[in-house]
Write a protein that holds these residues in place. Sequence first.
Motif, PDB file in Angstrom:
ATOM      1  N   ALA A  81       1.394 -11.261   3.315  1.00  0.00           N
ATOM      2  CA  ALA A  81       1.536 -10.098   2.444  1.00  0.00           C
ATOM      3  C   ALA A  81       2.573 -10.377   1.365  1.00  0.00           C
ATOM      4  O   ALA A  81       3.641 -10.906   1.642  1.00  0.00           O
ATOM      5  CB  ALA A  81       1.949  -8.881   3.263  1.00  0.00           C
ATOM      6  N   PRO A  82       2.273 -10.043   0.097  1.00  0.00           N
ATOM      7  CA  PRO A  82       3.209 -10.334  -0.994  1.00  0.00           C
ATOM      8  C   PRO A  82       4.450  -9.448  -0.916  1.00  0.00           C
ATOM      9  O   PRO A  82       4.389  -8.306  -0.469  1.00  0.00           O
ATOM     10  CB  PRO A  82       2.393 -10.024  -2.243  1.00  0.00           C
ATOM     11  N   THR A  83       5.567  -9.975  -1.357  1.00  0.00           N
ATOM     12  CA  THR A  83       6.784  -9.181  -1.470  1.00  0.00           C
ATOM     13  C   THR A  83       6.674  -8.287  -2.702  1.00  0.00           C
ATOM     14  O   THR A  83       5.770  -8.452  -3.536  1.00  0.00           O
ATOM     15  CB  THR A  83       8.011 -10.097  -1.615  1.00  0.00           C
ATOM     16  N   LEU A  84       7.603  -7.344  -2.830  1.00  0.00           N
ATOM     17  CA  LEU A  84       7.623  -6.503  -4.028  1.00  0.00           C
ATOM     18  C   LEU A  84       7.777  -7.361  -5.273  1.00  0.00           C
ATOM     19  O   LEU A  84       7.164  -7.096  -6.314  1.00  0.00           O
ATOM     20  CB  LEU A  84       8.769  -5.496  -3.939  1.00  0.00           C
ATOM     21  N   GLU A  85       8.630  -8.392  -5.186  1.00  0.00           N
ATOM     22  CA  GLU A  85       8.862  -9.267  -6.337  1.00  0.00           C
ATOM     23  C   GLU A  85       7.582 -10.004  -6.739  1.00  0.00           C
ATOM     24  O   GLU A  85       7.266 -10.114  -7.936  1.00  0.00           O
ATOM     25  CB  GLU A  85       9.972 -10.279  -6.011  1.00  0.00           C
ATOM     26  N   GLU A  86       6.829 -10.489  -5.750  1.00  0.00           N
ATOM     27  CA  GLU A  86       5.566 -11.185  -6.042  1.00  0.00           C
ATOM     28  C   GLU A  86       4.557 -10.225  -6.671  1.00  0.00           C
ATOM     29  O   GLU A  86       3.856 -10.582  -7.634  1.00  0.00           O
ATOM     30  CB  GLU A  86       4.989 -11.782  -4.755  1.00  0.00           C
ATOM     31  N   THR A  87       4.484  -9.031  -6.125  1.00  0.00           N
ATOM     32  CA  THR A  87       3.539  -8.036  -6.635  1.00  0.00           C
ATOM     33  C   THR A  87       3.830  -7.700  -8.090  1.00  0.00           C
ATOM     34  O   THR A  87       2.923  -7.646  -8.928  1.00  0.00           O
ATOM     35  CB  THR A  87       3.599  -6.757  -5.777  1.00  0.00           C
ATOM     36  N   ILE A  88       5.110  -7.489  -8.405  1.00  0.00           N
ATOM     37  CA  ILE A  88       5.495  -7.156  -9.777  1.00  0.00           C
ATOM     38  C   ILE A  88       5.237  -8.323 -10.719  1.00  0.00           C
ATOM     39  O   ILE A  88       4.688  -8.148 -11.814  1.00  0.00           O
ATOM     40  CB  ILE A  88       6.984  -6.736  -9.825  1.00  0.00           C
TER      41      ILE A  88
ATOM     42  N   ILE B 206       5.970  -1.215   5.795  1.00  0.00           N
ATOM     43  CA  ILE B 206       4.845  -0.509   6.415  1.00  0.00           C
ATOM     44  C   ILE B 206       3.497  -1.106   6.026  1.00  0.00           C
ATOM     45  O   ILE B 206       2.691  -1.426   6.891  1.00  0.00           O
ATOM     46  CB  ILE B 206       4.911   1.004   6.090  1.00  0.00           C
ATOM     47  N   PRO B 207       3.204  -1.304   4.711  1.00  0.00           N
ATOM     48  CA  PRO B 207       1.906  -1.892   4.389  1.00  0.00           C
ATOM     49  C   PRO B 207       1.721  -3.264   5.023  1.00  0.00           C
ATOM     50  O   PRO B 207       0.628  -3.619   5.456  1.00  0.00           O
ATOM     51  CB  PRO B 207       1.950  -1.997   2.854  1.00  0.00           C
TER      52      PRO B 207
ATOM     53  N   VAL C  56      -2.774  -6.112   9.725  1.00  0.00           N
ATOM     54  CA  VAL C  56      -2.601  -6.979  10.892  1.00  0.00           C
ATOM     55  C   VAL C  56      -3.072  -8.396  10.608  1.00  0.00           C
ATOM     56  O   VAL C  56      -2.425  -9.371  10.960  1.00  0.00           O
ATOM     57  CB  VAL C  56      -3.351  -6.392  12.098  1.00  0.00           C
ATOM     58  N   GLN C  57      -4.232  -8.529   9.921  1.00  0.00           N
ATOM     59  CA  GLN C  57      -4.800  -9.848   9.727  1.00  0.00           C
ATOM     60  C   GLN C  57      -4.020 -10.667   8.705  1.00  0.00           C
ATOM     61  O   GLN C  57      -4.079 -11.888   8.706  1.00  0.00           O
ATOM     62  CB  GLN C  57      -6.262  -9.722   9.261  1.00  0.00           C
ATOM     63  N   HIS C  58      -3.299  -9.987   7.773  1.00  0.00           N
ATOM     64  CA  HIS C  58      -2.666 -10.704   6.669  1.00  0.00           C
ATOM     65  C   HIS C  58      -1.159 -10.483   6.599  1.00  0.00           C
ATOM     66  O   HIS C  58      -0.553 -10.750   5.579  1.00  0.00           O
ATOM     67  CB  HIS C  58      -3.295 -10.252   5.336  1.00  0.00           C
TER      68      HIS C  58
END
Length: 500
Positions: free
Chosen positions: A49-56, A37-38, A43-45
């Motif tokens: 958008a980072p994956t959950l793994e990248e974010t963690i 969803i995020p 829309v622009q990015h």
Amino acid sequence: MWRKAALVALLALTVGYIYHTNPELPDIILRFIAQAIPQSLSVQHESNAPTLEETISRAWETLITAPTKQWGRIAVGVNACIDVVVSGVGLLQALAVDPGSGQDHDVLHSKDDLKEAFIHYMERGAAAERFFSDKEVFQRIARAAAEYPGAQLYVGGNAALIGQKLASYPEMVVLLCGPVGPKLHELLDEQIIVPPESLQETDEYHLILEYKAGEQWGSSRAPQANRFIFSHDVSNGEMSALETFVASLEEFQPGLVVLSGLHMMEGMGRELWEVRLKEAVIAISDVRNEVPIHLELASMTDRDYMSSIMKEVMPIVNSVGLNEQELLFLSQAGGGPHSDLPAWNSIPDVGRVTDILLWVLEHHGRADPGSEADLTRIHFHTLAYHILATVDGHWGNQRAAVAAGARVASSQACGLQAVDVGKVVLKAPLNFYSSFSDPRESLVLDPSNPVTVWRRGNVSFHLSPVLVCKRPLRTVGLGDAISAEGLLYSELVSQQSSEQ
């Protein structure tokens, strides 16, 4: 594009309503909310958008900060050996053993016992360690293992592995006591100090039978990668280096003592371990009070022996490191929470784990205000997540410590120095409870701040997810690396911690 955004927003509201009415929603839906969803709304990015793994992984780098006070000098003992790492299925086939049904054995007496115990744990994807009683048969198997194509020799034994990990930090001075033979001495980091009394003419060998996720042998299939360890190791089994270890502390003056190897005595029989455990308690009690002691546990099967360790050893150490099997076995041996559970079903339930950790600290640690026990910290690790449980006012920097342990699990399993987000996957639950029964708190894992903190009474719990390596190269010593890393980032404090 506005239609797409509107549809996603509507879906989010719908799923949010369902979750509100049913908080035990499957993780797959929660992952969709957290990730799909995020990304769709941005829309622009959305392509970046980072994956959950990248974010963690990125959040860990911010969270993991060094404690204000380092240990400086760390003494580690007392089990050490050479690990012969080999394909479990391959070695058993080379030994002309046919596949069959699995069955657990507390002690291995033959190749058939070895085969049955290996299959038993391979089918569960679980780690285990056993003593092989027949010296001659073990030596024949050990020779076959060393000569097997692709077999590798490594530093082995919890103490030596923890020592190796600690010595990788140049600012640490590490003392290692244990049965150190010539080959092991050659493999050890040159920064590690080994007392002359610990050197012996021959090495002790442990055989590490590894298997991969999905590996098949006969009708048995491994749900995840792991290993089965066995040995005929009398020096470590009798903890013969313990008194040397304690005697060397006076001159070395460590800031922290790390003790392991108690599990090795189990295979020597009740008559020996009853006597030797009492001697171990006396020796441990001789360590000066201001020096904290961490006890690293390992796989055991004798409930009486585990109960004795819990009652006699745990109250005189400050910290304990263990995995999901050892934690459940502690509860089973002592009649604690969820002791009727025969085994964990896949990923251990966070609420159940928390219940047992709290019970250990209340019954054998200082969570009980009237207790004089020293135990104030437990580092629990399982494949998908880690939890640090600490009695308030005794430890600091635990957010960093649990995150550091999780990070090293993610990188080392893949054979890397840093986390590669393309080679790992998040398996931790995104929502969980603080207890298995009411009253309980509903908790949510936030990938951008991936250490979830909660309290029960005067005990604080810090949970970090692990980014699980998709194709692990080596699982041996992972628990030791996790505990070592967690200790490096931990700080013993004398006043009430302000950490929230």
